[in-house]
Design an enzyme around this catalytic site. Structure first.
Site, PDB file in Angstrom:
ATOM      1  N   HIS A  29      49.888  50.921 -41.297  1.00 29.94           N
ATOM      2  CA  HIS A  29      49.081  49.483 -41.450  1.00 29.94           C
ATOM      3  C   HIS A  29      47.965  49.846 -42.405  1.00 29.94           C
ATOM      4  O   HIS A  29      47.615  50.934 -42.890  1.00 29.94           O
ATOM      5  CB  HIS A  29      48.510  48.808 -40.211  1.00 29.94           C
ATOM      6  CG  HIS A  29      47.558  49.724 -39.453  1.00 29.94           C
ATOM      7  ND1 HIS A  29      47.781  50.961 -38.799  1.00 29.94           N
ATOM      8  CD2 HIS A  29      46.356  49.128 -39.127  1.00 29.94           C
ATOM      9  CE1 HIS A  29      46.726  51.164 -38.446  1.00 29.94           C
ATOM     10  NE2 HIS A  29      45.826  50.132 -38.369  1.00 29.94           N
ATOM     11  N   ASP A  54      41.552  53.697 -42.408  1.00 26.11           N
ATOM     12  CA  ASP A  54      41.676  55.325 -41.825  1.00 26.11           C
ATOM     13  C   ASP A  54      43.092  55.546 -41.749  1.00 26.11           C
ATOM     14  O   ASP A  54      43.427  56.518 -41.237  1.00 26.11           O
ATOM     15  CB  ASP A  54      41.074  55.191 -40.233  1.00 26.11           C
ATOM     16  CG  ASP A  54      41.544  54.053 -39.187  1.00 26.11           C
ATOM     17  OD1 ASP A  54      41.594  53.183 -40.021  1.00 26.11           O
ATOM     18  OD2 ASP A  54      41.477  54.172 -38.032  1.00 26.11           O
ATOM     19  N   HIS A  55      43.884  54.627 -42.083  1.00 25.53           N
ATOM     20  CA  HIS A  55      45.450  55.288 -42.098  1.00 25.53           C
ATOM     21  C   HIS A  55      45.911  55.089 -43.550  1.00 25.53           C
ATOM     22  O   HIS A  55      47.375  55.664 -43.852  1.00 25.53           O
ATOM     23  CB  HIS A  55      46.232  54.127 -41.224  1.00 25.53           C
ATOM     24  CG  HIS A  55      45.781  54.116 -39.778  1.00 25.53           C
ATOM     25  ND1 HIS A  55      46.541  54.739 -38.872  1.00 25.53           N
ATOM     26  CD2 HIS A  55      44.782  53.882 -39.303  1.00 25.53           C
ATOM     27  CE1 HIS A  55      46.212  54.631 -37.603  1.00 25.53           C
ATOM     28  NE2 HIS A  55      44.999  53.870 -37.893  1.00 25.53           N
TER      29      HIS A  55
END
Lengths: 304, 304
Positions: free
Chosen positions: A63, A67-68
């Site tokens: 997503h 932080d991804h």
């Protein structure tokens, strides 16, 4: 047995700390390396892991929270500087496509390899990648924005031939494939040798499910039933269950409930809130529900 | 004396290694903290440095190569999560403006502070920021794309009053400002007391110049004349001078030539190519030209 490994590069949550990096893993299946999520600083974590940069063939993004995915541009850019020529496949929620294109036009002029973007429908459970030995499927998750996990599943392989039996019955080479596919053997005397005497069963096809970020989903276990390893986010502990619900995250106990209901082999926790000095509290509460649980840690390699 | 410090967060070049981080520094002048460049992973370096995240008021970006700006979105996003409310000012080549806006719309919904973008004309030497004690000016550099350094210069302060002389001559408080501004004092008897007897000179206004990335510019010294500290990129050593020229970078010797010609106080090297296991080779060649040179290192704090 061919390798099937999970390399954990980062298992912290949104706020990077000195202890944890933001989310990223590399899934190694046979000779393939696939990255899952790519938080800021992933390329340095990758270097620490000593995984060959050039062997990563794809990146699956769950997503579009920073932080991804904030490490993706740096990774793409570094691959370019290292002289990569083979395409890199990026699987992610569709919104990322135009942004990635714009960023690459600004920051990656003259890149000598192709970045191929694949929009993933995060609302459906469907195969997003397939080759002769593996499928990768999306797992719809319940987060604040479009989000899915990924299920890496080996395809079943054929049983192994018992070489000594083949020799004993003088079975010709051209017939071996039939036997691998289940055929019996009839000798010149007319005796039927059942397939089970000629083969040993194939290894069980292995599977790994990556589920981050999500609220507790009571029905998630159906989509990850029987996987060897389940990574399930466990941002909070049970006293923070209300907060978990509010921010669309899970507690460690909830992660363990999914693991238990899905009869998985092993549960790996991760995506820890920065409030925990020591995540043992998460491990303890998960183990009460599902004993074969471990705390994900940067640098850890989990073999399936 | 009020603090004027340079905190080095990263001084590697484009390829991040296990030894060096990509470019970033924090310039601390009195109570102000200003960041210069923000490569990937800068927020973690900032955390290591123990500099208060919330005190950073602005970020100055030299150019739009990833190793100088890929950490910006993560920083902005983290500031939001930490509850920042005061505006953050970003100074950068104008192209970054629309990209930053698009990224913030995608990744930073509901940010509770303002990010104010200031387009910098990298071709001109001009003041881009000014307050009562400081100016920050752009320094045009010669790189592959639009690029400028930044010159942080204290404004001159007024001389100090000699308290005992003020008392001795019974000078009224309302006249002290005049004396600070250079006035003499005439006693009731008509004696003129020259200003120099009533004051001690102000501290010398200090200056710091950040110059990265650039080809050797023989005229650069004019723009950084007399600064206390010069940070000048030194990606390569002299045997790689051709390569430096080709990629619009400098050698350590060339950095030292600028320092020498500009009569700076101290030269700090940085932006090292990942080819150097030990950068001493760069220090040695720079010191031959300009002795007061030091190797920039992550975690280093340089006091002016």
């Amino acid at each position: 047995m061919e390798p099937f490994k999970i390399h954990i590069l980062g298992c912290g949550s949104a706020l990077p700390t000195l202890k944890h990096h933001t989310s990223s893993q590399v899934v190694e299946v046979r000779s393939k390396l696939m990255m899952v999520d790519c938080g800021e600083g992933t390329q340095v974590q990758l270097r620490k892991s000593r995984i060959g940069f050039t062997r990563i063939q794809s990146v699956f993004i769950s997503h579009l929270h920073g932080d991804h995915c904030f490490g993706l541009m740096g990774l793409i850019s570094t691959f370019g500087m290292l002289g990569r020529t083979s395409p890199l496949h990026v699987y992610a929620p569709g919104e990322l496509g135009p942004m990635l294109k714009a960023q690459m036009e600004m920051f990656c002029q003259g890149l000598e390899y192709e970045v191929v973007f694949h929009a993933v429908d995060t609302t459906k459970c469907q195969v997003v990648y397939e080759d002769k030995s593996l499928t990768v499927s999306s797992i719809p998750l319940d987060h604040r924005i479009a989000c899915c996990g990924y299920l890496f599943r080996e395809k079943p392989t054929l049983p192994h031939i018992k070489r000594d039996m083949i020799d004993f019955y003088h079975i010709p080479v051209c017939y071996i494939n039939n036997i691998k596919n289940g055929a019996d053997w009839t000798t010149e005397e007319g005796d039927v040798i059942p397939n089970a005497r000629l083969t040993t069963p194939a290894e069980k096809a292995r599977a790994y499910a990556y589920c981050s970020d999500t609220r507790y989903m009571p029905a998630l276990h159906r989509m990850v039933e029987g996987v060897d390893v389940l990574y399930h986010e466990s941002t909070y502990d049970t006293p923070n269950e209300g907060r978990a619900r509010l921010y669309y995250h899970s507690t460690a106990r909830q992660a363990a409930m999914v693991a238990r209901d899905a009869h998985v082999g092993k549960l790996v926790l991760g995506h820890y809130s920065s409030r925990y000095e020591d995540e043992k509290v998460l491990l303890i509460e998960a183990k009460k529900v599902f004993s074969n649980t471990l705390l994900g840690q940067e640098g850890q390699v989990i073999r399936l």
